[in-house]
Design a protein around this motif. Structure first.
Motif, PDB file in Angstrom:
ATOM      1  N   GLN A 111     -40.292-119.542  -5.905  1.00 38.08           N
ATOM      2  CA  GLN A 111     -39.743-119.586  -7.258  1.00 38.08           C
ATOM      3  C   GLN A 111     -40.795-120.185  -8.195  1.00 38.08           C
ATOM      4  O   GLN A 111     -41.116-121.370  -8.111  1.00 38.08           O
ATOM      5  CB  GLN A 111     -38.468-120.419  -7.274  1.00 38.08           C
ATOM      6  CG  GLN A 111     -37.360-119.853  -6.384  1.00 38.08           C
ATOM      7  CD  GLN A 111     -36.221-120.817  -6.159  1.00 38.08           C
ATOM      8  OE1 GLN A 111     -36.215-121.920  -6.681  1.00 38.08           O
ATOM      9  NE2 GLN A 111     -35.246-120.416  -5.351  1.00 38.08           N
ATOM     10  N   ARG A 112     -41.334-119.340  -9.090  1.00 37.28           N
ATOM     11  CA  ARG A 112     -42.413-119.782  -9.980  1.00 37.28           C
ATOM     12  C   ARG A 112     -42.178-119.293 -11.400  1.00 37.28           C
ATOM     13  O   ARG A 112     -41.645-118.201 -11.616  1.00 37.28           O
ATOM     14  CB  ARG A 112     -43.768-119.264  -9.479  1.00 37.28           C
ATOM     15  CG  ARG A 112     -44.160-119.824  -8.115  1.00 37.28           C
ATOM     16  CD  ARG A 112     -45.569-119.418  -7.744  1.00 37.28           C
ATOM     17  NE  ARG A 112     -45.644-118.004  -7.401  1.00 37.28           N
ATOM     18  CZ  ARG A 112     -46.796-117.354  -7.186  1.00 37.28           C
ATOM     19  NH1 ARG A 112     -47.939-117.987  -7.320  1.00 37.28           N
ATOM     20  NH2 ARG A 112     -46.779-116.073  -6.848  1.00 37.28           N
ATOM     21  N   ASP A 113     -42.619-120.090 -12.371  1.00 37.69           N
ATOM     22  CA  ASP A 113     -42.422-119.745 -13.778  1.00 37.69           C
ATOM     23  C   ASP A 113     -43.124-118.446 -14.163  1.00 37.69           C
ATOM     24  O   ASP A 113     -42.716-117.782 -15.124  1.00 37.69           O
ATOM     25  CB  ASP A 113     -42.927-120.879 -14.686  1.00 37.69           C
ATOM     26  CG  ASP A 113     -42.054-122.130 -14.584  1.00 37.69           C
ATOM     27  OD1 ASP A 113     -40.932-122.029 -14.050  1.00 37.69           O
ATOM     28  OD2 ASP A 113     -42.507-123.204 -15.031  1.00 37.69           O
ATOM     29  N   ASN A 133     -30.422-122.502 -18.446  1.00 38.01           N
ATOM     30  CA  ASN A 133     -31.756-123.056 -18.661  1.00 38.01           C
ATOM     31  C   ASN A 133     -32.811-122.182 -17.992  1.00 38.01           C
ATOM     32  O   ASN A 133     -32.499-121.243 -17.257  1.00 38.01           O
ATOM     33  CB  ASN A 133     -31.832-124.493 -18.118  1.00 38.01           C
ATOM     34  CG  ASN A 133     -31.374-124.579 -16.668  1.00 38.01           C
ATOM     35  OD1 ASN A 133     -31.908-123.896 -15.804  1.00 38.01           O
ATOM     36  ND2 ASN A 133     -30.366-125.412 -16.398  1.00 38.01           N
ATOM     37  N   GLU A 134     -34.055-122.518 -18.240  1.00 35.72           N
ATOM     38  CA  GLU A 134     -35.161-121.717 -17.724  1.00 35.72           C
ATOM     39  C   GLU A 134     -35.200-121.731 -16.208  1.00 35.72           C
ATOM     40  O   GLU A 134     -35.523-120.722 -15.575  1.00 35.72           O
ATOM     41  CB  GLU A 134     -36.490-122.223 -18.291  1.00 35.72           C
ATOM     42  CG  GLU A 134     -37.666-121.335 -17.937  1.00 35.72           C
ATOM     43  CD  GLU A 134     -38.931-121.726 -18.665  1.00 35.72           C
ATOM     44  OE1 GLU A 134     -39.829-122.287 -18.008  1.00 35.72           O
ATOM     45  OE2 GLU A 134     -39.020-121.462 -19.887  1.00 35.72           O
ATOM     46  N   GLU A 135     -34.868-122.852 -15.604  1.00 39.22           N
ATOM     47  CA  GLU A 135     -34.872-122.936 -14.138  1.00 39.22           C
ATOM     48  C   GLU A 135     -33.904-121.921 -13.544  1.00 39.22           C
ATOM     49  O   GLU A 135     -34.215-121.251 -12.554  1.00 39.22           O
ATOM     50  CB  GLU A 135     -34.496-124.340 -13.670  1.00 39.22           C
ATOM     51  CG  GLU A 135     -34.448-124.476 -12.153  1.00 39.22           C
ATOM     52  CD  GLU A 135     -33.930-125.827 -11.681  1.00 39.22           C
ATOM     53  OE1 GLU A 135     -33.816-126.010 -10.459  1.00 39.22           O
ATOM     54  OE2 GLU A 135     -33.624-126.682 -12.545  1.00 39.22           O
ATOM     55  N   VAL A 138     -35.407-118.438 -13.826  1.00 36.69           N
ATOM     56  CA  VAL A 138     -36.433-118.229 -12.793  1.00 36.69           C
ATOM     57  C   VAL A 138     -35.770-117.941 -11.451  1.00 36.69           C
ATOM     58  O   VAL A 138     -36.173-117.028 -10.720  1.00 36.69           O
ATOM     59  CB  VAL A 138     -37.368-119.449 -12.694  1.00 36.69           C
ATOM     60  CG1 VAL A 138     -38.252-119.363 -11.453  1.00 36.69           C
ATOM     61  CG2 VAL A 138     -38.224-119.563 -13.945  1.00 36.69           C
ATOM     62  N   ARG A 139     -34.739-118.709 -11.118  1.00 41.70           N
ATOM     63  CA  ARG A 139     -34.035-118.485  -9.855  1.00 41.70           C
ATOM     64  C   ARG A 139     -33.458-117.067  -9.804  1.00 41.70           C
ATOM     65  O   ARG A 139     -33.599-116.368  -8.800  1.00 41.70           O
ATOM     66  CB  ARG A 139     -32.907-119.498  -9.688  1.00 41.70           C
ATOM     67  CG  ARG A 139     -33.331-120.901  -9.299  1.00 41.70           C
ATOM     68  CD  ARG A 139     -32.110-121.814  -9.212  1.00 41.70           C
ATOM     69  NE  ARG A 139     -31.163-121.335  -8.199  1.00 41.70           N
ATOM     70  CZ  ARG A 139     -29.864-121.657  -8.187  1.00 41.70           C
ATOM     71  NH1 ARG A 139     -29.356-122.430  -9.147  1.00 41.70           N
ATOM     72  NH2 ARG A 139     -29.077-121.206  -7.229  1.00 41.70           N
ATOM     73  N   GLU A 197     -31.581-119.655  -0.647  1.00 35.96           N
ATOM     74  CA  GLU A 197     -32.645-120.422  -1.281  1.00 35.96           C
ATOM     75  C   GLU A 197     -32.927-121.673  -0.456  1.00 35.96           C
ATOM     76  O   GLU A 197     -32.010-122.321   0.039  1.00 35.96           O
ATOM     77  CB  GLU A 197     -32.238-120.812  -2.709  1.00 35.96           C
ATOM     78  CG  GLU A 197     -32.018-119.601  -3.614  1.00 35.96           C
ATOM     79  CD  GLU A 197     -31.421-119.976  -4.963  1.00 35.96           C
ATOM     80  OE1 GLU A 197     -32.067-119.713  -5.989  1.00 35.96           O
ATOM     81  OE2 GLU A 197     -30.310-120.548  -4.966  1.00 35.96           O
ATOM     82  N   GLY A 200     -37.493-124.384  -2.625  1.00 37.76           N
ATOM     83  CA  GLY A 200     -38.169-123.721  -3.732  1.00 37.76           C
ATOM     84  C   GLY A 200     -38.522-122.273  -3.472  1.00 37.76           C
ATOM     85  O   GLY A 200     -39.296-121.675  -4.223  1.00 37.76           O
TER      86      GLY A 200
END
Length: 211
Positions: A111-113, A133-135, A138-139, A197, A200
């Motif tokens: 999992q990376r931006d 949110n951004e997290e 990304v997920r 998951e 990460g």
């Protein structure tokens, strides 16, 4: 670390995941490779890729196979000589295989931006702006990418476009399985996907949907 996780998907299908913490020398010890695979690993310049390649051979052993039970077609897709289906994946310190009597696919991704930058190339990004949110984005994007990668591995059609040919239905993180479809040359194929998951990373495995 050896074997990290085993998942019995159904009576015909199992997933094996390895956490790669060993050296290449440890992983290569007592593992016999075909000439083709020995040449492949010898040509690899990345130590991460070399260790990942050898960890897959340990997963094969967990599934009851050796490197000599495996062969690759002209497109590089792996097959088992006994007629069972196999899919293989490797990402950084994790590798995985899925073995089944039916066509399957598997993908592990970190999992990376950076996935936010490439997302428009493989999925309609506007579908995910409702996430908190951004997290979370990304997920979710990592799951979608893994789903499409798994479908691509399953069908093995060169030139398949993730953005135009494969659609993953929207889902919540609580969903136990996902739905996706492939529309290609006037034909539709439906898929069922599951994901997990850990540390990460995201693992998605893909099966043909039951009629």
């Amino acid at each position: 670390m050896a074997l990290y996780k085993t998942i019995t998907v159904n009576e015909h299908t199992k997933v094996f995941i390895w956490k790669i913490e060993e050296s290449f020398e440890w992983l290569a010890k007592d593992v016999k490779l075909t000439e083709h695979c020995q040449n492949r690993v010898n040509s690899m310049k990345s130590e991460i890729h070399r260790r990942g390649f050898m960890s897959i051979r340990h997963l094969l052993a967990e599934a009851g196979y050796t490197d000599f039970d495996l062969y690759y077609d002209e497109e590089g897709k792996p097959h088992l000589k006994d007629g069972n289906h196999i899919s293989i994946t490797h990402s950084f310190e994790f590798s995985g295989i899925i073995v089944s009597q039916k066509p399957i696919g598997i993908d592990i991704e970190k999992q990376r931006d950076k996935i936010l930058k490439i997302a428009p190339k493989f999925t309609p990004l506007e579908e995910y702006h409702t996430l908190a949110n951004e997290e979370a984005i990304v997920r979710k994007l990592t799951i979608v990418w893994g789903a499409k990668e798994g479908i691509y591995k399953l069908v093995g059609i060169p030139g398949l476009l993730f953005l135009h040919h494969i659609y993953v239905e929207d889902f919540s993180f609580e969903d136990e399985e996902l739905k996706a479809r492939l529309n290609y040359q006037g034909e539709q194929t439906n898929f069922t996907l599951k994901y997990l998951e850990f540390e990460g990373f995201t693992c998605v495995y893909t099966l043909l949907a039951e009629d």
